[in-house]
Design a protein around this motif. Structure first.
Motif, short mmCIF file in Angstrom:
data_model
loop_
_atom_site.label_atom_id
_atom_site.label_comp_id
_atom_site.label_asym_id
_atom_site.label_seq_id
_atom_site.Cartn_x
_atom_site.Cartn_y
_atom_site.Cartn_z
N ASN A 1 0.83 -1.20 0.00
CA ASN A 1 0.00 0.00 0.00
C ASN A 1 0.87 1.26 0.00
OD1 ASN A 1 -2.67 1.33 0.31
ND2 ASN A 1 -1.63 2.14 2.10
N GLY A 2 1.99 1.17 0.75
CA GLY A 2 2.93 2.30 0.78
C GLY A 2 3.46 2.60 -0.62
N VAL A 3 3.71 1.52 -1.38
CA VAL A 3 4.20 1.69 -2.76
C VAL A 3 3.07 2.23 -3.64
CG1 VAL A 3 5.10 0.47 -4.78
CG2 VAL A 3 5.93 -0.12 -2.50
N HIS A 4 1.88 1.69 -3.43
CA HIS A 4 0.73 2.09 -4.25
C HIS A 4 0.41 3.57 -4.08
CE1 HIS A 4 -3.04 2.05 -6.24
NE2 HIS A 4 -3.79 1.96 -5.17
N ARG A 5 0.33 3.98 -2.83
CA ARG A 5 0.00 5.40 -2.55
C ARG A 5 1.30 6.14 -2.27
NH1 ARG A 5 -5.67 5.23 -0.65
NH2 ARG A 5 -6.25 3.07 -0.85
N ARG A 6 2.16 6.11 -3.24
CA ARG A 6 3.50 6.63 -2.99
C ARG A 6 3.48 8.14 -2.74
NH1 ARG A 6 2.22 6.00 -7.82
NH2 ARG A 6 3.01 7.16 -9.60
N SER A 7 2.57 8.84 -3.40
CA SER A 7 2.53 10.30 -3.17
C SER A 7 2.14 10.59 -1.73
CB SER A 7 1.51 10.96 -4.09
OG SER A 7 1.82 10.64 -5.40
N ARG A 8 1.11 9.85 -1.29
CA ARG A 8 0.67 10.05 0.09
C ARG A 8 1.79 9.65 1.07
NH1 ARG A 8 -3.16 12.53 1.17
NH2 ARG A 8 -4.80 11.35 0.17
N SER A 9 2.46 8.52 0.76
CA SER A 9 3.55 8.07 1.64
C SER A 9 4.66 9.10 1.68
CB SER A 9 4.12 6.74 1.13
OG SER A 9 3.10 5.79 1.02
N VAL B 1 6.15 22.91 15.94
CA VAL B 1 5.98 21.46 15.96
C VAL B 1 4.49 21.09 15.98
CG1 VAL B 1 6.47 19.36 17.29
CG2 VAL B 1 8.25 21.05 16.94
N SER B 2 3.67 21.95 16.58
CA SER B 2 2.22 21.69 16.55
C SER B 2 1.72 21.72 15.11
CB SER B 2 1.45 22.74 17.34
OG SER B 2 1.78 22.66 18.67
N VAL B 3 2.19 22.72 14.37
CA VAL B 3 1.75 22.83 12.98
C VAL B 3 2.24 21.61 12.19
CG1 VAL B 3 1.97 24.19 10.87
CG2 VAL B 3 1.70 25.33 13.04
N ALA B 4 3.52 21.28 12.40
CA ALA B 4 4.08 20.13 11.69
C ALA B 4 3.36 18.85 12.12
CB ALA B 4 5.57 20.02 11.97
N GLY B 5 3.09 18.74 13.42
CA GLY B 5 2.40 17.56 13.94
C GLY B 5 1.00 17.45 13.36
N LEU B 6 0.36 18.59 13.22
CA LEU B 6 -0.99 18.57 12.66
C LEU B 6 -0.95 18.14 11.19
CD1 LEU B 6 -3.84 19.19 13.63
CD2 LEU B 6 -3.62 21.44 12.63
N ALA B 7 0.10 18.59 10.51
CA ALA B 7 0.24 18.18 9.10
C ALA B 7 0.41 16.66 9.02
CB ALA B 7 1.44 18.88 8.47
N VAL B 8 1.24 16.13 9.93
CA VAL B 8 1.45 14.67 9.95
C VAL B 8 0.12 13.98 10.27
CG1 VAL B 8 2.64 12.79 11.13
CG2 VAL B 8 3.86 14.90 10.63
N ALA B 9 -0.55 14.50 11.30
CA ALA B 9 -1.81 13.89 11.72
C ALA B 9 -2.82 13.90 10.59
CB ALA B 9 -2.37 14.64 12.93
N SER B 10 -2.85 15.02 9.88
CA SER B 10 -3.79 15.14 8.78
C SER B 10 -3.48 14.10 7.70
CB SER B 10 -3.71 16.57 8.24
OG SER B 10 -4.16 16.64 6.95
N GLY B 11 -2.20 13.97 7.39
CA GLY B 11 -1.79 12.99 6.38
C GLY B 11 -2.12 11.56 6.79
N LEU B 12 -1.83 11.26 8.06
CA LEU B 12 -2.09 9.90 8.55
C LEU B 12 -3.59 9.62 8.56
CD1 LEU B 12 0.34 9.54 11.59
CD2 LEU B 12 0.64 8.74 9.26
N ALA B 13 -4.33 10.61 9.01
CA ALA B 13 -5.78 10.43 9.11
C ALA B 13 -6.38 10.14 7.74
CB ALA B 13 -6.42 11.67 9.71
N VAL B 14 -5.94 10.90 6.74
CA VAL B 14 -6.47 10.69 5.39
C VAL B 14 -6.06 9.31 4.88
CG1 VAL B 14 -6.32 11.49 3.02
CG2 VAL B 14 -6.56 13.13 4.86
N ASN B 15 -4.81 8.96 5.17
CA ASN B 15 -4.30 7.67 4.72
C ASN B 15 -5.15 6.52 5.26
OD1 ASN B 15 -2.37 6.10 3.36
ND2 ASN B 15 -1.34 5.66 5.28
N VAL B 16 -5.49 6.60 6.54
CA VAL B 16 -6.28 5.53 7.14
C VAL B 16 -7.74 5.61 6.66
CG1 VAL B 16 -7.13 4.58 9.32
CG2 VAL B 16 -4.79 5.39 9.16
N TYR B 17 -8.24 6.84 6.60
CA TYR B 17 -9.64 7.02 6.23
C TYR B 17 -9.91 6.52 4.81
CZ TYR B 17 -14.15 9.27 5.64
OH TYR B 17 -15.47 9.50 5.41
N GLU B 18 -8.98 6.80 3.92
CA GLU B 18 -9.17 6.38 2.53
C GLU B 18 -9.23 4.87 2.39
OE1 GLU B 18 -7.09 9.86 -0.18
OE2 GLU B 18 -5.98 8.03 0.28
#
Lengths: 695, 269
Positions: free
Chosen positions: A403-411, A574-591
């Motif tokens: 999946n990491g390879v498949h969604r390489r942009s997201r990864s 770091v909060s902003v960066a953390g939120l960016a990470v959280a947002s990316g992870l959340a979308v990754n799982v949600y999708e």
């Protein structure tokens, strides 16, 4: 805006999260405003207190009327005389704390206005107004003056003037100060000028010096000129302030990552909806316009929250800087250019990212977009087919890897977000460590007993004081000027142990007219070895006061202040960066919720879903940490290098390696916790419902 | 008193179709509703149902009648709002999510209209994964062996390494059937298994499912396809979330098929 409201009604939580994510990104840009806000606040304070443009320290003026003497000078608007001295608190105790005492005339003061925040100004003999924290109103403070006599001073007020904001000081009447200083006249002259240009003020100071010299009054330190309505302590915070401004770049980069990922997600998750509309006959151009409008609408909503947030962040941190470094509590200030910049950043950035994402979404072949939720199913690309042949790990690990390879942009986006977060954390920690190390090295000489020699009349010095203690040395501290740069000049014995004599180049001075300069300064101003400093109109030593002996110097307060301020900035970034990470992870799982529901349908438990998510997250986190370490190291080094070059100082660079385990732990544990929460969320509803929505 | 559309347990016992003492599926007053108040959406409403061991039962009904909801409940991938659901002696509506998932892995095989294969795993791995989740005691070698056998049994012995995207719809559905049977469950729930397939592939898939009954597996087939329904042992018709009492729902067992003209007309597929 109507479209945004419609979207809010449709998926409130996701839109609200997007708005807040963007607002935080906009708020982070506020870090850029800290230097301006701090400077603006100080200038407000300078105007309120009508601070002097020229400050002159003199030997005892005796019974001469200084005001009358200097009033006639060109460019002089007003003249006040004061007395500046230091007394020892806790009279009788050896090594007692020192207290600056300023004598002034409360009835006629025009410059460096002293205010009583609580109580009143001193009026009678032995009354004082003290700065906050020295002593409470109504108490009596026993002090030892220059003549060795002990005097009881009664505290009648709390307050001061922002010129002395960084100093624990007592303000008293001229008479009382005169007794404590052992003077007949005054030793401090403050001048308010008509023309506050740098050259004009220097000319005024020179004229005052000539006039005073004619009256046999010597200056005891180089006249202080404060040009262009600046605040005298601006220079004290200039470096830390500009360093914080540079950190704004780090904040800007992570904000950009967050803006990009949030806006991109906002558009991409509408792929199928767009496909349906295209199938019904909608043209791509209006669809793209609609998507762009949605992104800009959300950016506008984010601006409404983000700009006040940025003002709050900049003011809170500027206040910290001013309170911790110069003791000034500023009013609220705003930086209009930074506000305008952050608004532009949000609107233009969101539009550009949305335009690109919208183009991509509307260019997916219609059949593919309608058939596949994810645009392109796994196995179409060569890399995916190659990955499908990798048989490492268990089945769940394999699906994670593929999946990491498949969604390489997201990864890659998640890896980039983690990299930015780790790098930001390390850069900020490294800068704080570097500054603290530099400060520690700077105060090292003050752990030595020091004496200065006197140029000019007035003060008697016992030159043998150092000889009586073999651990002590003599030195001279002065401020000079070289080629337009202010230079700290330190005269030391050639075999001094007071400072580190390690040389990058050349040899230690052995005779008169030789000097060693710091590498950074030499590089900045182009000084080479054997360059003769005395050929320049360089160091000017007008006179020196008797130095106060400091047995030890502790700078824990400064260290705490640096940690606190950089910690606050680090928290924001770091909060902003953390939120960016959280947002990316959340979308990754949600999708992938449909895939997880299918896994559950064939008997997979929540832990199996978590296993898949964590198997995908951990390699991304490890990569992000690795790249973040590299980016953090070199990024911090580059920032310090640029700071050294622009300020002609040599600070060095200390990489905060101690933060690495904490950063790694935070990223890994944080990612897993976040992954766990997302898994919990996507597995909460029965698999049948999730699968039905996929149909 | 409202008549239930399905045959009474007594009739079924007389016919020898089910074990009256312990039916495989026993649902009582089963209701599934989403949301609350006036906006509540009803899936099924007070359904009573019994299915015996080794039956091939079709659930038919128009769109929105609740047949897929009933199938999802029986398969354990959804939870009833009220009522009880006992499958092979286990009251699954009271199981925790994790226990229910574990139960699913070992006791039920599910075949979906959209296959729902994991896209990143090849055919063997998809089948193997179901076995692994169902029974940890099965070693890797045996898993592979059984997965291979399951795929071979559905005619995909030569395409075991193919990814789902490299298989046709019919082939993907056959992988899904192999995945469903590899754990040797007592019950298979197939929700529109032929809905995405052409007629020929559909018949192949149906034959595979029907063939499982001979080995004692119960198959619950949710379908729109009247021809397939006619070939089952028993037909349960659903309408507006309830079992439709106006439609004769029972075939003559064993030798079926008996989907009456009334059934075909009433179901209005």
């Amino acid at each position: 805006m109507r479209q945004v409201l419609r979207e809010v009604r449709r998926a409130p939580s996701r839109i609200v999260v997007s708005v807040f994510a963007l607002a935080l990104a906009i708020g982070a840009i506020g870090v850029f405003a800290i230097p301006t806000v701090a400077s603006s606040s100080l200038r407000d304070a300078a105007e309120r207190d009508n601070l002097a443009e020229v400050v002159i320290g003199t030997s005892d003026t005796g019974d001469m009327n200084v005001e009358t003497l200097l009033d006639s000078l060109d460019n002089v608007q007003a003249v006040d005389t004061q007395i500046e001295t230091e007394v020892s608190l806790d009279a009788g105790a050896p090594g007692g704390a020192l207290l600056k005492v300023i004598g002034f005339d409360g009835q006629t003061q025009q410059i460096d206005l002293v205010h009583a925040e609580d109580g009143r100004l001193p009026e009678g003999r032995d009354e004082v107004l003290v700065s906050n924290g020295v002593a409470p109103i109504g108490t009596t403070v026993a002090v030892t003056g220059q003549d060795g006599e002990t005097t009881d001073l009664t505290v009648v007020g709390i307050g001061g003037t922002s010129f002395w904001s960084a100093t624990s000081a007592a303000f008293t009447t001229l008479e009382t100060a005169r007794d404590l200083a052992g003077l007949e006249g005054v030793n401090r002259i403050v001048i308010s000028a008509d023309d506050v240009g740098k050259d004009e003020l220097r000319a005024t100071a020179d004229s005052a010096r000539d006039l005073l010299a004619q009256e046999d009054v010597a200056m005891t330190f180089l006249p202080i000129t404060i040009a262009n309505n600046e605040h005298p302590v601006e220079a004290d915070i200039e470096q830390v302030s500009s360093l914080i401004g540079i950190l704004g770049i780090v904040a800007g980069i992570v904000a950009l990552v967050l803006l990009g990922s949030t806006t991109n997600t906002l558009i991409t998750e509408r792929t199928r909806e767009v496909a349906v509309m295209r199938a019904l006959g909608a043209r791509s151009r209006p669809l793209r316009r609609r998507l762009r409008r949605l992104a800009v609408g959300i950016a506008i909503a984010a601006v409404v929250i983000g700009v006040p947030l940025g003002i709050l962040i900049s003011n809170v941190i500027a206040r910290m800087v001013l309170q911790e470094f110069v003791g000034v509590t500023p009013d609220i200030a705003v930086s209009l250019p930074v506000i305008a910049g952050s608004v532009l950043f949000a609107l233009v950035g969101a539009r550009l990212v949305a335009a690109r994402a919208a183009r991509r979404v509307t260019k997916i072949p219609l059949a593919t977009a309608l058939r596949d939720r994810d645009g392109s199913p796994f196995g179409r690309r060569f890399t995916e087919r190659l990955a499908s042949r990798v048989r490492l790990g268990g089945l769940l690990d394999r699906t994670a890897f593929r999946n990491g390879v498949h969604r390489r942009s997201r990864s890659m986006a998640i890896v980039a977000q983690i990299t930015a977060a780790v790098a930001a954390l390390l850069i900020i920690a490294s800068l704080a460590t570097t500054i603290n190390d530099f400060n520690a090295a700077s105060v090292e000489p003050f752990n030595w007993v020091s004496r200065t020699e006197v140029a000019g009349p007035g003060l008697d010095i016992d030159a043998d004081v150092a000889d009586s203690d073999p651990r002590s040395e003599v030195s001279i501290d002065a401020i000079g000027e070289f080629d337009g740069w202010q230079v700290d000049v330190r005269g030391v014995e050639d075999d001094t142990l007071m400072i580190d004599r390690h040389l990058d180049e050349g040899s230690w001075f052995v005779q008169s007219k030789e000097a060693v300069v710091s590498t950074g300064f030499a590089e900045r101003v182009g000084v080479n070895i054997v360059y003769s400093l005395d050929e320049q109109p360089a160091v000017e030593l007008a006179g020196l006061t008797e130095t106060i002996v400091i047995d030890s110097f502790q700078d824990d307060g400064g260290r705490q202040a640096i940690l606190m301020i950089f910690g606050a900035i680090g928290f924001v970034v770091v909060s902003v960066a953390g939120l960016a990470v959280a947002s990316g992870l959340a979308v990754n799982v949600y999708e992938r919720r449909h895939e997880f529901a299918a896994l559950q349908a064939v008997g997979g438990r929540k832990r199996h879903v978590f296993r898949v998510v964590s198997a995908e997250l951990i390699p991304m986190a490890v990569l992000g940490i690795g790249f973040g370490l590299i980016a953090g190291y070199f990024g911090g080094k580059a920032i310090m290098g640029s700071f050294e070059a622009s300020n002609a100082v040599e600070i060095g660079y200390t990489f905060a390696a101690g933060v690495i385990p904490a950063a790694a732990a935070v990223v890994i544990v944080g990612s897993l916790v976040l992954g766990g929460l997302m898994v919990r969320r996507v597995t909460r509803q029965p698999a049948a419902l999730t699968l039905r929505s996929a149909a | 008193m409202e008549l239930t559309a399905h045959i009474s347990p007594l009739d079924l016992a007389i016919s020898g179709s089910i074990d009256l003492i312990r039916p495989l599926v026993s649902a009582t007053d089963l209701t599934r509703r989403w949301g609350r108040g006036s906006s509540a959406q009803l899936g099924i409403d007070g359904v009573d149902l019994m299915i015996g061991y080794g039956e091939l039962v079709a659930i038919v009904g128009p769109s929105g009648s609740g047949k897929s909801t009933l199938g999802a409940l029986v398969a354990g991938i959804d939870r009833p709002t009220s009522g009880s659901l006992v499958i092979d002696g286990t009251r699954i509506d009271r199981l925790s999510n994790d226990r229910l998932a574990r139960w699913r892995g070992g006791n039920v095989g599910i075949v979906f209209q959209n296959f729902h294969l994991l896209p990143t795993l090849n055919a063997t791995e998809n089948v193997e994964l179901a076995l692994k989740l169902a029974d940890k005691s099965v070693g890797r070698r045996e898993r592979r062996l059984r997965s291979g056998e399951a795929l071979a049994s559905v005619g995909l012995g030569d395409k075991m390494k193919r990814l789902p995207t490299q298989l046709s719809g019919g082939e993907q559905q056959r992988v899904a059937i192999a995945r469903a049977v590899v754990t040797r469950p007592r019950l298979i729930v197939a929700d529109e298994p032929t809905g995405s397939l052409d007629q020929e592939s559909g018949h192949v898939v149906f034959d595979l499912l029907a063939g499982l009954v001979s080995s004692g597996t119960t198959v619950l087939l949710i379908t729109h396809d009247e021809n397939l329904a006619k070939r089952t042992d028993r037909v349960i018709a659903m309408l507006d979330g309830r079992v439709d009492a106006s439609i004769p729902a029972v075939s003559e067992f064993v030798d079926g098929p008996l989907a009456t003209d009334a059934l075909v007309a009433a179901v209005a597929l």
